[in-house]
Design a protein around this motif. Structure first.
Motif, PDB file in Angstrom:
ATOM      1  N   PHE A 197      -0.009 -20.483 -14.142  1.00 51.70           N
ATOM      2  CA  PHE A 197      -0.547 -19.229 -13.635  1.00 51.70           C
ATOM      3  C   PHE A 197      -1.655 -19.473 -12.605  1.00 51.70           C
ATOM      4  CE2 PHE A 197       1.318 -17.582 -17.578  1.00 51.70           C
ATOM      5  CZ  PHE A 197       1.895 -16.415 -17.116  1.00 51.70           C
ATOM      6  N   SER A 233      -6.776 -19.174 -13.904  1.00 52.81           N
ATOM      7  CA  SER A 233      -6.477 -18.669 -15.246  1.00 52.81           C
ATOM      8  C   SER A 233      -7.456 -19.194 -16.289  1.00 52.81           C
ATOM      9  CB  SER A 233      -5.051 -19.051 -15.641  1.00 52.81           C
ATOM     10  OG  SER A 233      -4.900 -20.463 -15.694  1.00 52.81           O
ATOM     11  N   ASP A 246      -2.227 -13.828 -17.056  1.00 54.19           N
ATOM     12  CA  ASP A 246      -2.560 -15.206 -16.694  1.00 54.19           C
ATOM     13  C   ASP A 246      -3.173 -15.952 -17.890  1.00 54.19           C
ATOM     14  OD1 ASP A 246      -1.878 -14.043 -14.341  1.00 54.19           O
ATOM     15  OD2 ASP A 246      -3.617 -14.753 -13.207  1.00 54.19           O
ATOM     16  N   ARG A 247      -2.676 -17.163 -18.143  1.00 54.70           N
ATOM     17  CA  ARG A 247      -3.174 -17.975 -19.250  1.00 54.70           C
ATOM     18  C   ARG A 247      -3.312 -19.425 -18.790  1.00 54.70           C
ATOM     19  NH1 ARG A 247      -3.778 -13.447 -20.560  1.00 54.70           N
ATOM     20  NH2 ARG A 247      -3.172 -12.407 -22.502  1.00 54.70           N
TER      21      ARG A 247
END
Length: 549
Positions: free
Chosen positions: A395, A399, A412-413
């Motif tokens: 992401f 992130s 988003d991670r």
């Protein structure tokens, strides 16, 4: 005579009682050990025989695969590795247990219609879903298998350093709704290692239950097999780019061995109808965050994606401005979206979302991720004959600053997603002949102190270096083995001449090293070869070679 008869009866009673007490140890419901004893149901797992779907688990009878073949499951013996070498002779010492557990996934509130598509979402309401798990562990790794949501390994903890190796999403959020990007027109990141098929982009079964079978028939291994047949049929709601109905059967056999730090996975894809399949996709998806604190997994900015590749294919075209940064991320290009793989190996250089692929495929038997903050890594090792494709997704580095609870709509991670595919890229796919069965093995294991890798097998990884200092060269071989607390002989050679030989006690908390100093007159840069071989009981466990730069 009466006195003798009483004593004789007492003696016979004692012998009978002793025999009855020693014919099998029934394990408790919370944990059982793989000792080969059967419990009162005739199986070897010490708990009930029903899987997540109420079917019957494997009970220690025959070890045949679910496809009816006579393939033996991983059994803790001296199986062949991905490269044809034999595994090390693990001594069988140490613990090996399986237990029942649960896993809580917190996520935004949502509901699905009968076909699995979003019917309602509430991003302001958070709920928790609890899943049943099986926890398999030895002295070195603790593996949590979750069959009910995508058939996945949700956690892999390296116990000597207490580090999580996989990513788990702290807050699941639904995204991509009605975008046409996914089979069910939405996605929610969960994490772990799991099979995806028969479509690209997480396939049909990322949120579906799998059948689970437990096999404890081997004295030094426990295997949990996740199985799912492609029996969901396309509906009108499925986006036009999807809709493969294949009836293929996927088995994902997860094995933990006593005394070893590698997680062994044996996969099969079976054509079940007797028909030719023109196109299907299979990918093993790995959500990686090595070096994490358990319960708070994340990849830091200082993370690197390494592998046996030197070129990548980027796919920014057609995705608009959001992915435009990819086209200029690597300075050395070869045309048609093909670039040298260099800067994108560092997470900090991922300026946004994006997909890249190894080009044309993986060039060796390994890839993985290293957390450069603490030098804890995770590697995947496979022959890659069946799984030559490698896809990267993140992401983006920003992130790492996302707080999912501040904006529950933001997906988003901070983790690295790497995929091993039967095909080289999404939408390319593979074929299956009538009744064909494709089999492969892939191992995942932790590394400590290895920022670079020269060679790997399921027994470990090593890195070779040659450094010129004054009039001498320092030759060094650094390794981390998956057979901790054992003696391994390391032999270091220069141009076929042994320059160092040492018996190493494989430390589970640090890398091992063997080194030699040689005169620079003995070395021809660009030509001289440094070779290392790790042996145990006459068997080669791992070897690697480089040319002195």
């Amino acid at each position: 005579m009466r006195k003798f008869s009483v004593l004789k009866l007492l003696l016979l009673f004692f012998v009978y009682f002793s025999a009855c007490s020693s014919d099998g140890n029934q394990e408790d419901d919370d944990a059982s050990t793989s000792d080969g004893d059967a419990d009162s149901d005739g199986d070897t797992d010490g708990d009930s025989d029903s899987d997540a779907d109420g079917d019957t688990d494997a009970d220690g009878d025959s070890d045949t695969d679910t496809d009816g073949d006579s393939d033996t499951d991983a059994d803790g013996d001296s199986d062949s590795d991905a490269d044809g070498d034999s595994d090390s002779d693990a001594d069988g010492d140490g613990s090996l247990t399986i237990s029942d557990g649960t896993y809580d996934l917190e996520h935004i509130s949502y509901s699905l219609n009968a076909d699995g598509f979003i019917s309602n979402t509430n991003y302001d309401q958070l709920v928790t879903t609890t899943f049943s798990t099986k926890i398999i562990e030895n002295d070195y790794i603790k593996v949590t298998v979750l069959p009910e949501f995508g058939g996945r390994i949700i956690s892999m903890i390296y116990k000597p350093t207490h580090h999580e190796l996989l990513y788990q999403n702290p807050l699941g959020t639904v995204y991509g709704v009605w975008s046409g990007s996914f089979y069910y027109d939405h996605l929610m990141i969960f994490g772990g290692i799991f099979p995806t098929f028969p479509e690209p982009e997480h396939g049909k079964y990322w949120n579906q239950p799998f059948e689970l079978q437990i096999d404890q028939s081997a004295p030094n291994a426990i295997t949990a097999t996740l199985s799912r047949k492609d029996d969901i049929r396309r509906t009108e709601q499925v986006p036009e780019d999807f809709g493969l109905d294949t009836d293929i059967l996927v088995n994902f056999a997860i094995t933990v061995h006593r005394g070893r730090a590698n997680l062994e996975i044996n996969g099969t894809v079976t054509e079940t109808t007797g028909n030719y399949i023109e196109r299907y996709e299979y990918w093993t998806t790995a959500s990686l965050a090595p070096g994490s604190t358990p319960g708070a997994s994340a990849s830091p900015r200082n993370t690197r994606m390494i592998g046996a590749i030197d070129k990548i294919h980027e796919t920014s075209s057609g995705w608009g401005d959001q992915w435009a940064w990819l086209a200029s991320a690597e300075p050395v290009g070869f045309g048609n979206g093909v670039y040298q793989y260099d800067k994108l190996s560092y997470f900090e250089n991922w300026l946004g979302w994006g997909i890249i692929y190894a080009y044309p495929t993986v060039q060796g038997n390994w890839w993985g991720v290293v957390n450069y903050d603490n030098d804890v890594g995770i590697l995947r090792v496979s022959s890659n004959e069946i799984t030559p494709g490698l896809k990267f997704w993140t992401f983006g580095v920003d992130s790492v600053d996302v707080d999912p609870y501040q904006d529950t709509r933001k997906e988003d991670r901070p983790f690295i997603e790497m995929w091993a595919g039967h095909g080289r890229e999404f939408w390319v796919g593979s074929t299956l002949q009538p009744n064909e069965i494709k089999r492969w093995r892939e191992d995942f294991f932790p590394t400590l102190g290895l920022r670079e890798v020269t060679a790997t097998t399921e027994n470990g990884a090593c890195h070779l270096t040659a450094e010129l200092s004054g009039g001498d060269y320092l030759l060094t071989a650094t390794s981390f083995m998956t057979i901790p607390d054992q003696i391994v002989t390391a032999v270091l050679s220069l141009d076929g001449v042994v320059v160092a030989e040492e018996n190493l006690n494989t430390d589970p908390t640090a890398p091992s090293e063997v080194a030699a100093t040689v005169p620079s007159s003995d070395v021809t840069p660009g030509s001289s070869k440094i070779h290392v071989e790790y042996q145990q009981n006459g068997t080669t466990l791992l070897q690697g070679e480089i040319t002195v730069p």
